[in-house]
Design an enzyme around this catalytic site. Structure first.
Site: not given
Lengths: 149, 391
Positions: A35, A104
């Site tokens: 990710c 994020c």
């Protein structure tokens, strides 16, 4: 670089508390390289106070800067105080981050909880701030990496 | 601090000779090329010359070159113009998964309007398969659009062969190539290649930004895109970007004159850089084809660290590069090109693109390699993943 403020750049260029403690009292990770961001925190605890913390982070500038400032913040805190630290506080401590980066790249509150969870499990302790916390929830949480299509 | 620019595929500096050719047309000979009086005709003459210079670089005739605002506009015009013009003949378009967004987003837009688009996959080098292309072509296919050189990994497709093959399967289709990255970096000849449409741009060949062109082979069916005045033989309206066109023309003239030397210079630097970096830094992989590669493109993955962090540290050392990491893009999506090659996501996040050009020196690369080696070691020491621990 215009994207980050001076404080973020300073923490990115000269991060504090890098590394991994030897024989830590607790260690936790959050995120995944798939990710784009992953953070590991190890902590030393004495009398329920975090006396030392170190991090290792795979990630962008704001991930490294937020790891640095978050470890600064929790050193000297009690466990319960550290459990109450939010990503918002970390971002505020950095003087703000670009909006797109916050979701994020700021993994620290979860990583801190993971490290404390590890400490609590190993030492048979319970903390109100850990109620309902599942360190393995990250897999589901982060599935698909929240990437926009 | 020393400044090293290694992002020539993003844009190039305007060469002095180009700037000097442009300057008089800002202030003295500023006339509208459509005006009948003297300064207007000076502008017209300058455009005629520039059109010849650009045409010559790709083996075209001057009347086959139509100036636009950018490579993106040329791509939009090509795809939408053909789709509109040939909608009675069919609704199928073929392109590749690794095209520039100017093609991909335009094709996606046409999908919402009833067109069917096939996006061809690529192999691990970034090359499309000619048999897959041939299999995709039907009687309904009106357009094939394949980029000559990919902007991220520099992979070169065999456009003459793919064009020949496409026309063999369906002689009515239009073949377009986005040659923005190819221009000035390899010999181009539209006649022997056989393409109907080609997009090119000025700022990738040491010309100014804001100027592009579309090559249109005579007889190609393509609707007009920009409506208005009768500029560009009534095919593309709007007062000409006079200085941009002149700059593009001069840049094209220089690119043609120096093509061989430029390719040789870039290729030597590229190969030196790949060789040195892979020798001096562990766990590095080259993305894209080693053989079919843009002469100045290096795209590398550095395992266990993230690209934006590397980019920022390099920038603090005066070195400008780009990355395929999701973290560096506004949309937070990792490079679609590297994804199509089958590069795992964690490795895409650690990719950097270095593109070299005419002003790059071996000393620049030595300095970059030295700094890069330090930066990679530093970031790896901060990373929770490593060769020993694995991902």
């Amino acid at each position: 670089m215009g994207m980050y403020n001076d404080k973020v750049m300073d923490h990115f260029m000269n991060p504090h508390n890098i590394g991994e403690l030897e024989n830590p009292d607790g260690i936790g990770t959050y995120g995944s390289p798939v990710c784009g961001d992953m953070m590991q925190i190890s902590i030393r605890v004495e009398n329920d106070v975090i006396t030392d913390a170190k991090f290792k982070t795979f990630g962008c500038g704001s991930a490294i800067a937020s790891s640095s400032v978050a470890t600064d913040m929790i050193i000297g805190m009690t466990i319960e105080e550290a459990l109450a630290v939010t990503n918002k506080q970390i971002v505020n401590e950095l003087g703000g981050l670009p909006a797109v980066k916050i979701h994020c790249s700021v993994l620290a509150d979860h990583a801190i909880k993971s490290a404390i969870y590890d400490y609590a499990t190993k030492h048979g302790k319970t903390y109100a701030g850990l109620e309902g916390f599942d360190p393995n929830a990250e897999e589901d949480d982060h599935e698909g990496c929240d990437i926009e299509e | 601090m020393r400044q090293i620019y290694l992002d020539y595929s993003a844009t190039t500096p305007v060469k002095q000779e180009v700037l000097e050719a442009m300057l008089p047309y800002f202030t003295e000979n500023f006339g509208n090329p459509s005006s009948l009086y003297t300064t207007g005709s000076l502008s017209r003459d300058a455009i005629i010359k520039a059109r010849e210079q650009v045409a010559h670089l790709i083996g075209a005739k001057d009347k086959e070159i139509f100036f636009t605002s950018s490579g993106t506009e040329s791509d939009n015009w090509a795809v939408k113009g053909v789709a509109e013009s040939l909608k009675e003949k069919g609704n199928h378009i073929i392109t590749t998964m690794i095209e520039h967004p100017a093609i991909l987003r335009t094709c996606e837009n046409l999908e919402t309007k009833g067109y069917r688009v096939t996006y061809l996959p690529v192999d691990q080098d970034g090359r499309i398969s000619s048999s897959q292309l041939a299999d995709a072509i039907t009687d309904e296919t009106i357009l094939v659009s394949i980029m000559t050189v990919n902007n991220e990994i520099g992979t070169i497709q065999d456009i003459p062969e793919l064009c020949r093959l496409s026309k063999e399967k369906n002689r009515n289709l239009v073949f377009h190539t986005d040659a923005v990255q190819a221009l000035g970096n390899m010999p181009i000849d539209v006649k022997t290649w056989g393409v109907d449409l080609m997009s090119i741009s000025g700022h990738k060949i040491y010309g100014p930004k804001g100027i592009g062109a579309l090559y249109i082979k005579p007889g190609t069916r393509i609707a007009n895109f920009m409506h208005g005045g009768s500029q560009e033989a009534k095919r593309r309206a709007g007062t000409e970007n006079l200085t941009g066109i002149i700059g593009f023309g001069k840049a094209a003239e220089i690119a043609e004159r120096e093509l061989e030397g430029h390719i040789h210079h870039s290729r030597e630097l590229r190969d030196y850089f790949i060789d040195q970096v892979t020798r001096r830094i562990e766990n590095v992989t080259l993305n894209g084809s080693r053989e079919h590669r843009h002469p100045g493109n290096v795209n590398l993955t550095f395992d266990f660290i993230e690209g934006e962090a590397m980019l920022l540290y390099l920038d603090m050392n005066g070195i400008a590069v780009s990355t395929g990491s999701a973290c560096s893009s506004a949309s937070l999506t990792p490079s679609h090109v590297l994804t199509c090659l089958g590069v795992p996501l964690e490795k895409i996040h650690g990719s950097l693109r270095f593109t070299m050009g005419d002003f790059t020196t071996k000393e620049d690369l030595d300095y970059t390699i030295e700094k890069l080696t330090e930066i990679v070691a530093r970031l790896r020491s901060m990373s929770p993943v490593s060769k020993e621990k694995g991902w």
